[in-house]
Design a protein around this motif. Sequence first.
Motif, PDB file in Angstrom:
ATOM      1  N   PRO A 147      14.637  -2.609 -47.105  1.00 16.03           N
ATOM      2  CA  PRO A 147      13.218  -2.245 -47.134  1.00 16.03           C
ATOM      3  C   PRO A 147      12.950  -1.065 -46.213  1.00 16.03           C
ATOM      4  O   PRO A 147      13.623  -0.902 -45.189  1.00 16.03           O
ATOM      5  N   PRO A 148      11.996  -0.222 -46.573  1.00 20.93           N
ATOM      6  CA  PRO A 148      11.696   0.935 -45.724  1.00 20.93           C
ATOM      7  C   PRO A 148      11.114   0.490 -44.388  1.00 20.93           C
ATOM      8  O   PRO A 148      10.520  -0.589 -44.292  1.00 20.93           O
ATOM      9  N   PRO A 149      11.283   1.294 -43.353  1.00 22.86           N
ATOM     10  CA  PRO A 149      10.691   0.945 -42.062  1.00 22.86           C
ATOM     11  C   PRO A 149       9.175   0.957 -42.154  1.00 22.86           C
ATOM     12  O   PRO A 149       8.605   1.626 -43.025  1.00 22.86           O
ATOM     13  N   PRO A 150       8.508   0.209 -41.292  1.00 14.85           N
ATOM     14  CA  PRO A 150       7.046   0.218 -41.334  1.00 14.85           C
ATOM     15  C   PRO A 150       6.502   1.623 -41.128  1.00 14.85           C
ATOM     16  O   PRO A 150       7.045   2.392 -40.332  1.00 14.85           O
ATOM     17  N   PRO A 151       5.473   1.997 -41.862  1.00 14.51           N
ATOM     18  CA  PRO A 151       4.956   3.368 -41.761  1.00 14.51           C
ATOM     19  C   PRO A 151       4.343   3.649 -40.396  1.00 14.51           C
ATOM     20  O   PRO A 151       3.727   2.771 -39.787  1.00 14.51           O
ATOM     21  N   THR A 152       4.539   4.873 -39.926  1.00 13.11           N
ATOM     22  CA  THR A 152       3.916   5.275 -38.669  1.00 13.11           C
ATOM     23  C   THR A 152       2.495   5.770 -38.915  1.00 13.11           C
ATOM     24  O   THR A 152       1.692   5.851 -37.991  1.00 13.11           O
ATOM     25  N   VAL A 153       2.209   6.102 -40.178  1.00 12.14           N
ATOM     26  CA  VAL A 153       0.861   6.536 -40.553  1.00 12.14           C
ATOM     27  C   VAL A 153       0.069   5.316 -41.000  1.00 12.14           C
ATOM     28  O   VAL A 153       0.523   4.546 -41.843  1.00 12.14           O
ATOM     29  N   GLU A 154      -1.104   5.128 -40.436  1.00 12.64           N
ATOM     30  CA  GLU A 154      -1.961   4.028 -40.866  1.00 12.64           C
ATOM     31  C   GLU A 154      -2.596   4.364 -42.213  1.00 12.64           C
ATOM     32  O   GLU A 154      -3.014   5.497 -42.449  1.00 12.64           O
ATOM     33  N   ILE A 155      -2.658   3.379 -43.088  1.00 15.12           N
ATOM     34  CA  ILE A 155      -3.236   3.580 -44.414  1.00 15.12           C
ATOM     35  C   ILE A 155      -4.544   2.798 -44.506  1.00 15.12           C
ATOM     36  O   ILE A 155      -4.568   1.587 -44.283  1.00 15.12           O
ATOM     37  N   LEU A 156      -5.609   3.510 -44.816  1.00 23.69           N
ATOM     38  CA  LEU A 156      -6.931   2.892 -44.876  1.00 23.69           C
ATOM     39  C   LEU A 156      -7.470   2.888 -46.299  1.00 23.69           C
ATOM     40  O   LEU A 156      -7.056   3.678 -47.144  1.00 23.69           O
ATOM     41  N   ASP A 157      -8.410   1.984 -46.540  1.00 23.73           N
ATOM     42  CA  ASP A 157      -9.141   1.978 -47.802  1.00 23.73           C
ATOM     43  C   ASP A 157     -10.633   1.940 -47.481  1.00 23.73           C
ATOM     44  O   ASP A 157     -11.042   2.073 -46.323  1.00 23.73           O
ATOM     45  N   HIS A 170     -11.308   6.458 -29.820  1.00 23.90           N
ATOM     46  CA  HIS A 170     -10.154   7.317 -30.086  1.00 23.90           C
ATOM     47  C   HIS A 170     -10.526   8.445 -31.046  1.00 23.90           C
ATOM     48  O   HIS A 170     -11.513   8.359 -31.768  1.00 23.90           O
ATOM     49  N   ASP A 171      -9.694   9.491 -31.012  1.00 25.19           N
ATOM     50  CA  ASP A 171      -9.811  10.576 -31.989  1.00 25.19           C
ATOM     51  C   ASP A 171      -8.974  10.210 -33.212  1.00 25.19           C
ATOM     52  O   ASP A 171      -7.990   9.466 -33.119  1.00 25.19           O
ATOM     53  N   THR A 172      -9.347  10.773 -34.353  1.00 20.37           N
ATOM     54  CA  THR A 172      -8.672  10.407 -35.600  1.00 20.37           C
ATOM     55  C   THR A 172      -8.320  11.644 -36.415  1.00 20.37           C
ATOM     56  O   THR A 172      -9.137  12.550 -36.574  1.00 20.37           O
ATOM     57  N   ILE A 173      -7.081  11.678 -36.898  1.00 22.68           N
ATOM     58  CA  ILE A 173      -6.637  12.698 -37.846  1.00 22.68           C
ATOM     59  C   ILE A 173      -6.503  12.012 -39.203  1.00 22.68           C
ATOM     60  O   ILE A 173      -5.791  11.015 -39.330  1.00 22.68           O
ATOM     61  N   VAL A 174      -7.193  12.536 -40.203  1.00 25.31           N
ATOM     62  CA  VAL A 174      -7.207  11.880 -41.515  1.00 25.31           C
ATOM     63  C   VAL A 174      -6.744  12.847 -42.600  1.00 25.31           C
ATOM     64  O   VAL A 174      -7.167  14.004 -42.637  1.00 25.31           O
ATOM     65  N   THR A 175      -5.874  12.358 -43.480  1.00 23.93           N
ATOM     66  CA  THR A 175      -5.549  13.098 -44.700  1.00 23.93           C
ATOM     67  C   THR A 175      -5.942  12.236 -45.890  1.00 23.93           C
ATOM     68  O   THR A 175      -5.696  11.027 -45.903  1.00 23.93           O
ATOM     69  N   PHE A 176      -6.586  12.853 -46.867  1.00 22.70           N
ATOM     70  CA  PHE A 176      -7.005  12.143 -48.077  1.00 22.70           C
ATOM     71  C   PHE A 176      -6.000  12.448 -49.185  1.00 22.70           C
ATOM     72  O   PHE A 176      -5.747  13.608 -49.499  1.00 22.70           O
ATOM     73  N   THR A 177      -5.425  11.404 -49.775  1.00 28.76           N
ATOM     74  CA  THR A 177      -4.336  11.582 -50.736  1.00 28.76           C
ATOM     75  C   THR A 177      -4.600  10.829 -52.037  1.00 28.76           C
ATOM     76  O   THR A 177      -5.500   9.989 -52.121  1.00 28.76           O
ATOM     77  N   LYS A 188       3.768  14.440 -47.147  1.00 28.67           N
ATOM     78  CA  LYS A 188       4.019  13.127 -46.547  1.00 28.67           C
ATOM     79  C   LYS A 188       5.052  13.134 -45.423  1.00 28.67           C
ATOM     80  O   LYS A 188       4.788  12.614 -44.332  1.00 28.67           O
ATOM     81  N   PRO A 189       6.266  13.706 -45.611  1.00 21.91           N
ATOM     82  CA  PRO A 189       7.242  13.676 -44.509  1.00 21.91           C
ATOM     83  C   PRO A 189       6.780  14.444 -43.274  1.00 21.91           C
ATOM     84  O   PRO A 189       7.080  14.054 -42.142  1.00 21.91           O
ATOM     85  N   ILE A 190       6.030  15.533 -43.480  1.00 25.18           N
ATOM     86  CA  ILE A 190       5.514  16.305 -42.345  1.00 25.18           C
ATOM     87  C   ILE A 190       4.464  15.485 -41.599  1.00 25.18           C
ATOM     88  O   ILE A 190       4.452  15.423 -40.362  1.00 25.18           O
ATOM     89  N   TYR A 191       3.608  14.829 -42.363  1.00 20.14           N
ATOM     90  CA  TYR A 191       2.551  14.019 -41.766  1.00 20.14           C
ATOM     91  C   TYR A 191       3.139  12.826 -41.018  1.00 20.14           C
ATOM     92  O   TYR A 191       2.620  12.406 -39.979  1.00 20.14           O
ATOM     93  N   THR A 208      -4.019   7.910 -43.158  1.00 22.65           N
ATOM     94  CA  THR A 208      -4.041   8.356 -44.551  1.00 22.65           C
ATOM     95  C   THR A 208      -5.056   7.504 -45.297  1.00 22.65           C
ATOM     96  O   THR A 208      -5.038   6.272 -45.196  1.00 22.65           O
ATOM     97  N   ALA A 209      -5.926   8.161 -46.024  1.00 17.22           N
ATOM     98  CA  ALA A 209      -6.924   7.456 -46.827  1.00 17.22           C
ATOM     99  C   ALA A 209      -6.689   7.800 -48.293  1.00 17.22           C
ATOM    100  O   ALA A 209      -6.732   8.969 -48.680  1.00 17.22           O
TER     101      ALA A 209
END
Length: 213
Positions: A147-157, A170-177, A188-191, A208-209
Amino acid sequence: MKATLSISLSTTMYFRSSLVSLLFLSGALASNVLDLTPDNFDDAIGKGKPGLVEFFAPWCGHCKNLAPTYERLADAFAHVKDKVVIAKIDADGAGKPLGQKYGVTGYPTLKWFDASGEPTPYEGGRELDDLAKFITEKAGVKSNIKPPPPPTVEILDTHTFDEVVFNPDHDTIVTFTAPWCGHCKSLKPIYEEVAKDFLNEKNVRVITASTTS
């Protein structure tokens, strides 16, 4: 005499080098995908062991794209090759009669053969996880895919977005995908690397949203 000895040593070294090269090449070319032809098809299929068979053509671009994934799939089930077959047929070459027999009109065509040799079309996804999951469900055997390692990027809905993003602590960096977006896949790999850089920063969240959630 010296000249003869020199030639003999050179010849010996040449053959040793050639032998090493051949051994390396044979190892590199080793594959867990079984090559089927009309001569060996009945020995492998319908003998009490189910299997997934790819009907391909050497010139087919989609077949070439699938090839590395299919090799990895066979590797993932190599430890249970006595229980399930992962095979391919050159349906535009030596295996053309088999392609005609099973109604193959396009490439690549994937068919699942049950233990009795009865075929059904495979119509699922062609990513490694999709194929492996299908085989596990059909044959009851598990792959060795880790199984893949747990993501370091949080995924929101939509249910968690406001709570996390608008938190004043906290401050937040968000990418919409979107799952179908090619640029998102490239990013994705850069993020992920960005998320790793801020992993220990408690006052920064990398998010990531998904716009399809």
